[in-house]
Write an enzyme that holds these catalytic residues in place. Sequence first.
Site, PDB file in Angstrom:
ATOM      1  N   ASN A  16      12.014  -5.818   2.953  1.00  0.00           N
ATOM      2  CA  ASN A  16      12.860  -6.358   4.036  1.00  0.00           C
ATOM      3  C   ASN A  16      14.147  -5.570   4.215  1.00  0.00           C
ATOM      4  O   ASN A  16      14.994  -5.952   5.031  1.00  0.00           O
ATOM      5  CB  ASN A  16      13.226  -7.817   3.748  1.00  0.00           C
ATOM      6  N   ARG A  35     -14.621 -20.320   9.442  1.00  0.00           N
ATOM      7  CA  ARG A  35     -13.899 -20.391   8.147  1.00  0.00           C
ATOM      8  C   ARG A  35     -13.797 -19.051   7.442  1.00  0.00           C
ATOM      9  O   ARG A  35     -13.559 -18.985   6.234  1.00  0.00           O
ATOM     10  CB  ARG A  35     -14.539 -21.425   7.217  1.00  0.00           C
ATOM     11  N   GLU A  65       5.082 -12.549  -2.503  1.00  0.00           N
ATOM     12  CA  GLU A  65       6.475 -12.312  -2.139  1.00  0.00           C
ATOM     13  C   GLU A  65       7.458 -13.216  -2.879  1.00  0.00           C
ATOM     14  O   GLU A  65       8.175 -14.017  -2.280  1.00  0.00           O
ATOM     15  CB  GLU A  65       6.688 -12.425  -0.619  1.00  0.00           C
ATOM     16  N   HIS A 114      15.936  -5.303   7.466  1.00  0.00           N
ATOM     17  CA  HIS A 114      15.263  -6.222   8.392  1.00  0.00           C
ATOM     18  C   HIS A 114      16.013  -7.528   8.648  1.00  0.00           C
ATOM     19  O   HIS A 114      15.785  -8.149   9.681  1.00  0.00           O
ATOM     20  CB  HIS A 114      13.849  -6.526   7.904  1.00  0.00           C
ATOM     21  N   LYS A 143       3.768   1.242  -0.153  1.00  0.00           N
ATOM     22  CA  LYS A 143       3.650  -0.169   0.229  1.00  0.00           C
ATOM     23  C   LYS A 143       2.638  -0.879  -0.675  1.00  0.00           C
ATOM     24  O   LYS A 143       2.876  -1.996  -1.128  1.00  0.00           O
ATOM     25  CB  LYS A 143       3.286  -0.334   1.709  1.00  0.00           C
ATOM     26  N   ARG A 161       8.380  -7.616  -3.505  1.00  0.00           N
ATOM     27  CA  ARG A 161       7.966  -7.425  -2.108  1.00  0.00           C
ATOM     28  C   ARG A 161       9.120  -7.636  -1.127  1.00  0.00           C
ATOM     29  O   ARG A 161       9.108  -7.111  -0.020  1.00  0.00           O
ATOM     30  CB  ARG A 161       6.803  -8.377  -1.792  1.00  0.00           C
ATOM     31  N   HIS A 218      16.348  -7.719  12.368  1.00  0.00           N
ATOM     32  CA  HIS A 218      15.641  -8.705  13.201  1.00  0.00           C
ATOM     33  C   HIS A 218      16.606  -9.413  14.147  1.00  0.00           C
ATOM     34  O   HIS A 218      16.273  -9.669  15.310  1.00  0.00           O
ATOM     35  CB  HIS A 218      14.931  -9.738  12.329  1.00  0.00           C
ATOM     36  N   LYS A 231      -1.037  -9.657   5.029  1.00  0.00           N
ATOM     37  CA  LYS A 231      -0.397 -10.666   5.890  1.00  0.00           C
ATOM     38  C   LYS A 231      -0.970 -10.535   7.301  1.00  0.00           C
ATOM     39  O   LYS A 231      -0.951  -9.453   7.890  1.00  0.00           O
ATOM     40  CB  LYS A 231       1.110 -10.435   5.952  1.00  0.00           C
ATOM     41  N   GLU A 254      10.142   2.766   9.485  1.00  0.00           N
ATOM     42  CA  GLU A 254       9.552   2.154   8.274  1.00  0.00           C
ATOM     43  C   GLU A 254       9.377   3.212   7.178  1.00  0.00           C
ATOM     44  O   GLU A 254       9.511   2.911   5.992  1.00  0.00           O
ATOM     45  CB  GLU A 254       8.202   1.490   8.581  1.00  0.00           C
TER      46      GLU A 254
HETATM   47  N1  LIG Z   1       1.198  -7.766   8.619  1.00  0.00           N
HETATM   48  C1  LIG Z   1       2.255  -7.116   8.189  1.00  0.00           C
HETATM   49  O1  LIG Z   1       2.505  -7.021   6.977  1.00  0.00           O
HETATM   50  C2  LIG Z   1       3.142  -6.442   9.181  1.00  0.00           C
HETATM   51  C3  LIG Z   1       4.112  -5.520   8.752  1.00  0.00           C
HETATM   52  C4  LIG Z   1       4.886  -4.875   9.721  1.00  0.00           C
HETATM   53  C5  LIG Z   1       4.691  -5.163  11.056  1.00  0.00           C
HETATM   54  N2  LIG Z   1       3.754  -6.064  11.425  1.00  0.00           N
HETATM   55  C6  LIG Z   1       3.532  -6.391  12.845  1.00  0.00           C
HETATM   56  O2  LIG Z   1       3.127  -5.205  13.510  1.00  0.00           O
HETATM   57  C7  LIG Z   1       3.476  -5.319  14.887  1.00  0.00           C
HETATM   58  C8  LIG Z   1       4.068  -4.011  15.340  1.00  0.00           C
HETATM   59  O3  LIG Z   1       3.093  -3.003  15.211  1.00  0.00           O
HETATM   60  P1  LIG Z   1       3.042  -1.766  16.208  1.00  0.00           P
HETATM   61  O4  LIG Z   1       4.371  -1.135  16.283  1.00  0.00           O
HETATM   62  O5  LIG Z   1       1.866  -0.944  15.842  1.00  0.00           O
HETATM   63  O6  LIG Z   1       2.857  -2.526  17.594  1.00  0.00           O
HETATM   64  P2  LIG Z   1       1.693  -2.562  18.684  1.00  0.00           P
HETATM   65  O7  LIG Z   1       0.400  -2.969  18.090  1.00  0.00           O
HETATM   66  O8  LIG Z   1       2.226  -3.374  19.790  1.00  0.00           O
HETATM   67  O9  LIG Z   1       1.579  -1.033  19.136  1.00  0.00           O
HETATM   68  C9  LIG Z   1       2.650  -0.423  19.812  1.00  0.00           C
HETATM   69  C10 LIG Z   1       2.191   0.134  21.156  1.00  0.00           C
HETATM   70  O10 LIG Z   1       1.410   1.301  20.934  1.00  0.00           O
HETATM   71  C11 LIG Z   1       0.140   1.186  21.565  1.00  0.00           C
HETATM   72  N3  LIG Z   1      -0.788   1.930  20.719  1.00  0.00           N
HETATM   73  C12 LIG Z   1      -1.095   1.710  19.415  1.00  0.00           C
HETATM   74  N4  LIG Z   1      -1.875   2.694  18.952  1.00  0.00           N
HETATM   75  C13 LIG Z   1      -2.085   3.547  19.965  1.00  0.00           C
HETATM   76  C14 LIG Z   1      -2.791   4.778  20.104  1.00  0.00           C
HETATM   77  N5  LIG Z   1      -3.404   5.365  19.060  1.00  0.00           N
HETATM   78  N6  LIG Z   1      -2.802   5.369  21.312  1.00  0.00           N
HETATM   79  C15 LIG Z   1      -2.135   4.804  22.360  1.00  0.00           C
HETATM   80  N7  LIG Z   1      -1.421   3.696  22.310  1.00  0.00           N
HETATM   81  C16 LIG Z   1      -1.396   3.060  21.109  1.00  0.00           C
HETATM   82  C17 LIG Z   1      -0.116  -0.299  21.698  1.00  0.00           C
HETATM   83  O11 LIG Z   1      -0.980  -0.580  22.763  1.00  0.00           O
HETATM   84  C18 LIG Z   1       1.304  -0.822  21.956  1.00  0.00           C
HETATM   85  O12 LIG Z   1       1.630  -0.672  23.309  1.00  0.00           O
HETATM   86  C19 LIG Z   1       4.439  -6.499  14.989  1.00  0.00           C
HETATM   87  O13 LIG Z   1       3.783  -7.575  15.580  1.00  0.00           O
HETATM   88  C20 LIG Z   1       4.784  -6.822  13.550  1.00  0.00           C
HETATM   89  O14 LIG Z   1       5.053  -8.176  13.343  1.00  0.00           O
HETATM   90  C21 LIG Z   1       2.980  -6.702  10.519  1.00  0.00           C
HETATM   91 ZN   LIG Z   2       9.592  -3.474  10.160  1.00  0.00          ZN
END
Ligand SMILES: NC(=O)c1ccc[n+]([C@@H]2O[C@H](COP(=O)([O-])OP(=O)(O)OC[C@H]3O[C@@H](n4cnc5c(N)ncnc54)[C@H](O)[C@@H]3O)[C@@H](O)[C@H]2O)c1
Ligand SMILES: [Zn+2]
Length: 343
Positions: free
Chosen positions: A232, A108, A224, A235, A214, A228, A239, A130, A172
Amino acid sequence: MLDKNYVFSEKAVSVFFDANFSKLHDLVDKENSVLITDENIFAKLSEKFSAWKTIVIKAGEQYKNQQAVDDIVRQLIELNADRQTFIVGVGGGVVTDITGYAASIYMRGVKFGFVPTSILAMVDASIGGKNGVDVGVYKNLVGVINHPQFLLYDYSFLEALPKAEWINGFAEIIKHACIKDEKMFQFLQEKSFEYFYSSSRSIGKLIQQNVEIKYNVVVNDERETGERKLLNFGHTIGHAIENTAKLPHGSAISIGMVAACAISEKINGFSKTDTHKVKELISKYHLPVSFDIDKEKTWDILLHDKKKSGKDMNFIVLDSIGKACVKKIPIQELQEIFFSINL
Ligand SMILES: NC(=O)c1ccc[n+]([C@@H]2O[C@H](COP(=O)([O-])OP(=O)(O)OC[C@H]3O[C@@H](n4cnc5c(N)ncnc54)[C@H](O)[C@@H]3O)[C@@H](O)[C@H]2O)c1
Ligand SMILES: [Zn+2]
């Protein structure tokens, strides 16, 4: 040294910029902590994890699902994790989203923190509380809003980040500049991708500025309902393009931002010159401004976007560079504009 305390309604998040990963020893009890990372990061930087109990998950969005969370829970049980166990997500947005969710439901809810390792996770995914996973084609459908105890920024992780992922993250950053910060937009115009890519000091400063943007948006609207939504920008169409054209997220939202600028011109008095400036900046950071997309298919997906409400769609438009607002656009009108713009 603690740099910032970001105070949300339910929690204060301690943020350490320009820190070293070894600081983790001061923040958590090593004996009762578990790190979660992905296989790519673990393969490249295994020495960082040698002192820690670590769960390594599969890398990539396709593994951001409930199965990954169940696997983590099983491993936490094997590691004798209890209510006092501290969980730290060390990775990109996939790792931080999954970690925040898994930690929030294990027994939990146990405490957790993030060490974001991609540009996107540093400026976007790890801030705002999130957390969650995808269910089939539905992105982030299941999850919770819950903030980490801390964010630890160690920019040296970026040395291992593939260049394509750096570029992805800049989409971003450009988004933040477009909606909130004209000065940062101009600064990005003066500099270049290569400038930031080659200097850990300058990327560090830029990341910190983006975290502030942010955080300020999120803290004003944690659930949101208004402000917030501005995050988007690019996006809604982005998307849909990501889905149909199978482009990386940063590329798809770059084209989405160009489309949103064109729509802003038509319905919000945004100037043609400014659209041109946004396009130039996107190109300067090696992101695409157009792509041969299937408009019919993209429109179909866009219609199913969860932001659609009744006959209208909430759409983020720009007033000027650095200033955005939400506009309710009748779907019919949006469709006409969408099919009339060149992408
Ligand atoms: N929670 C939120 O508010 C929010 C906001 C925006 C995006 N997201 C989410 O974030 C995700 C995208 O994030 P991302 O682009 O970081 O994707 P990711 O975590 O898949 O990383 C991208 C790639 O880079 C590699 N990687 C990351 N850091 C590394 C490092 N230091 N050295 C070597 N390789 C590395 C990972 O293994 C992966 O292959 C999506 O799932 C999206 O939905 C969430
Ligand atoms: Zn984005």
